[in-house]
Write an enzyme that holds these catalytic residues in place. Sequence first.
Site, short mmCIF file in Angstrom:
data_model
loop_
_atom_site.label_atom_id
_atom_site.label_comp_id
_atom_site.label_asym_id
_atom_site.label_seq_id
_atom_site.Cartn_x
_atom_site.Cartn_y
_atom_site.Cartn_z
N HIS A 61 -10.77 5.36 29.38
CA HIS A 61 -11.99 5.98 28.86
C HIS A 61 -13.15 5.66 29.81
O HIS A 61 -13.06 4.74 30.62
CB HIS A 61 -12.30 5.46 27.47
CG HIS A 61 -11.44 6.05 26.40
ND1 HIS A 61 -11.65 5.82 25.06
CD2 HIS A 61 -10.35 6.86 26.46
CE1 HIS A 61 -10.75 6.46 24.34
NE2 HIS A 61 -9.94 7.10 25.18
N GLU A 63 -16.13 4.24 29.43
CA GLU A 63 -16.71 2.90 29.37
C GLU A 63 -15.81 1.89 30.08
O GLU A 63 -16.27 1.02 30.81
CB GLU A 63 -16.92 2.47 27.91
CG GLU A 63 -17.87 3.37 27.14
CD GLU A 63 -17.20 4.56 26.45
OE1 GLU A 63 -17.85 5.15 25.57
OE2 GLU A 63 -16.04 4.91 26.78
N CYS A 90 -15.43 4.38 21.39
CA CYS A 90 -14.37 4.41 20.39
C CYS A 90 -14.15 3.03 19.77
O CYS A 90 -14.34 2.01 20.41
CB CYS A 90 -13.06 4.91 21.01
SG CYS A 90 -12.37 3.83 22.27
N CYS A 100 -12.98 0.91 23.36
CA CYS A 100 -14.14 0.72 24.24
C CYS A 100 -15.20 -0.19 23.62
O CYS A 100 -15.80 -1.01 24.32
CB CYS A 100 -14.74 2.07 24.60
SG CYS A 100 -13.64 3.04 25.64
#
Length: 158
Positions: A61, A63, A90, A100
């Site tokens: 992801h 991040e 998330c 994340c």
Amino acid sequence: MSQDLIYMTLALEEAKKCVPTPTAFCVGAVIVLPKGAPGNTTDKDIILSAGYSRELSGNTHAEQCSLDKLVDNTRPPPKSAVIYTTMEPCSERLSGNVPCVDRIIGSGIFKSVKVGVIEPDTFIKNNVGKQKLDAAGIQYVLVSGLEKECLEVATFGH
């Protein structure tokens, strides 16, 4: 244009680099060390890192990518950095990867998370990222002004 919108626009440009997929969002993130923050001796903000979903291998992801790209000499002191992310971090990963929000909290470097749009319930119902950040003493700010653009890019390919 406010500083928040400038950095959210940069995060949005990162999100646009994502390869679209119908099973995930296209998200961008930018890590900033604000002027006056511990570790920043300059008279301006410093962009430390940026990333986008699936940029790095392993179903990553945005991040996570921006955090993984930080190197030791750019890792800011605890509770001094700000992460701008086009979508709320998330709180659960269907893949089994670390969420994340847990990565953000675990890094120890963030004082604030600035979000472009709240995560829709498309893949995960009831994202509790904001509650986790609040409990960890990390400020959560929904930046207004680019919600439509953030959601359009996030859902491209759906």
